[in-house]
Write a protein that holds these residues in place. Structure first.
Motif, PDB file in Angstrom:
ATOM      1  N   LEU A 109       0.834  -1.202   0.000  1.00 57.37           N
ATOM      2  CA  LEU A 109       0.000   0.000   0.000  1.00 57.37           C
ATOM      3  C   LEU A 109       0.869   1.252   0.000  1.00 57.37           C
ATOM      4  O   LEU A 109       0.792   2.110   0.872  1.00 57.37           O
ATOM      5  CB  LEU A 109      -0.961  -0.037   1.190  1.00 57.37           C
ATOM      6  CG  LEU A 109      -1.876  -1.263   1.208  1.00 57.37           C
ATOM      7  CD1 LEU A 109      -2.794  -1.240   2.427  1.00 57.37           C
ATOM      8  CD2 LEU A 109      -2.689  -1.383  -0.081  1.00 57.37           C
ATOM      9  N   SER A 131      -0.986   2.551  -4.773  1.00 58.68           N
ATOM     10  CA  SER A 131      -1.994   2.017  -3.852  1.00 58.68           C
ATOM     11  C   SER A 131      -1.953   2.658  -2.470  1.00 58.68           C
ATOM     12  O   SER A 131      -2.646   2.205  -1.559  1.00 58.68           O
ATOM     13  CB  SER A 131      -1.828   0.498  -3.713  1.00 58.68           C
ATOM     14  OG  SER A 131      -2.179  -0.128  -4.926  1.00 58.68           O
ATOM     15  N   GLN A 157      -9.543  -1.594  -1.491  1.00 57.06           N
ATOM     16  CA  GLN A 157      -8.490  -2.165  -2.320  1.00 57.06           C
ATOM     17  C   GLN A 157      -8.925  -2.072  -3.770  1.00 57.06           C
ATOM     18  O   GLN A 157     -10.112  -1.915  -4.051  1.00 57.06           O
ATOM     19  CB  GLN A 157      -8.192  -3.606  -1.912  1.00 57.06           C
ATOM     20  CG  GLN A 157      -9.396  -4.529  -1.981  1.00 57.06           C
ATOM     21  CD  GLN A 157      -9.081  -5.910  -1.456  1.00 57.06           C
ATOM     22  OE1 GLN A 157      -8.424  -6.680  -2.125  1.00 57.06           O
ATOM     23  NE2 GLN A 157      -9.539  -6.209  -0.260  1.00 57.06           N
TER      24      GLN A 157
END
Length: 192
Positions: A145, A149, A157
């Motif tokens: 992440l 992301s 997600q």
């Protein structure tokens, strides 16, 4: 052989919408180099699979890319780590090659070069296409992440993640998971 395949931009170093074009623009993410060093110390060989469409777009040349990787290797060595190889796709999206992620060509090249089956080999990246490419080659997908992301750190997600994708805060958390587990899923099955 214990092999891990990592994405580069957004996973090991800061990503940029304007592309990482010079060694000065290549900045490691906090804890990423140390995470690779810990994986190496745990017996893992680390290889990079990276889309580098800036080459195909004419934004930088191979000499600049080599200089970026020289900086990465030097900083990794100072942290006690190493990357065994860097595989990259030099093509722009319009060139319709098989090596540009989300297609599995880079991963297949890695399997061939190292003489290994990629089934269950852990792969980590910051984008859906990183994981799609790895999963298509049989790898175990891990989403970090960071990079593309990072906005999922507070929940959620990307849609369409390959089945069985595991999420980690960053490369250091991924390394912790891999080292605590001790082996790839396929080698665990082989022991039974």
């Amino acid at each position: 052989m214990k092999l891990i395949i990592l994405d580069r931009d957004g996973t090991i170093n800061s990503d940029s919408d304007d592309f990482v074009k010079t060694p000065e623009e290549w900045l490691p993410l906090p804890g990423a180099l140390e995470a690779i060093a810990r994986l190496n110390q745990g017996g893992w060989r680390v290889v990079i699979a990276s889309n580098q469409s800036g080459l195909g777009r004419g934004l930088f040349d191979v000499a600049a890319l080599n200089a970026i990787h020289a900086k990465m290797h030097k900083l990794l060595a100072a942290a006690g780590g190493r990357v065994d190889a860097v595989f990259y796709c030099p093509h722009s999206p319009e060139e319709s090659c098989n090596c540009r992620k989300p297609l599995p060509g880079l991963f297949e090249q890695i399997g061939t070069r190292f003489g290994v089956q990629l089934q269950g080999v852990p792969t980590a990246g910051d984008s859906l296409r990183d994981l799609q490419a790895g999963a298509a080659a049989g790898c175990e997908p891990h989403l970090v992440l960071t990079g593309k992301s990072a906005h999922y750190r507070n929940g959620g997600q990307p849609e369409g993640l390959p089945a069985g994708t595991l999420l980690h805060a960053d490369l250091a958390a991924f390394a912790d998971f891999i080292l605590e587990r001790g082996a790839s899923p396929s080698s665990e099955k082989d022991k039974k």
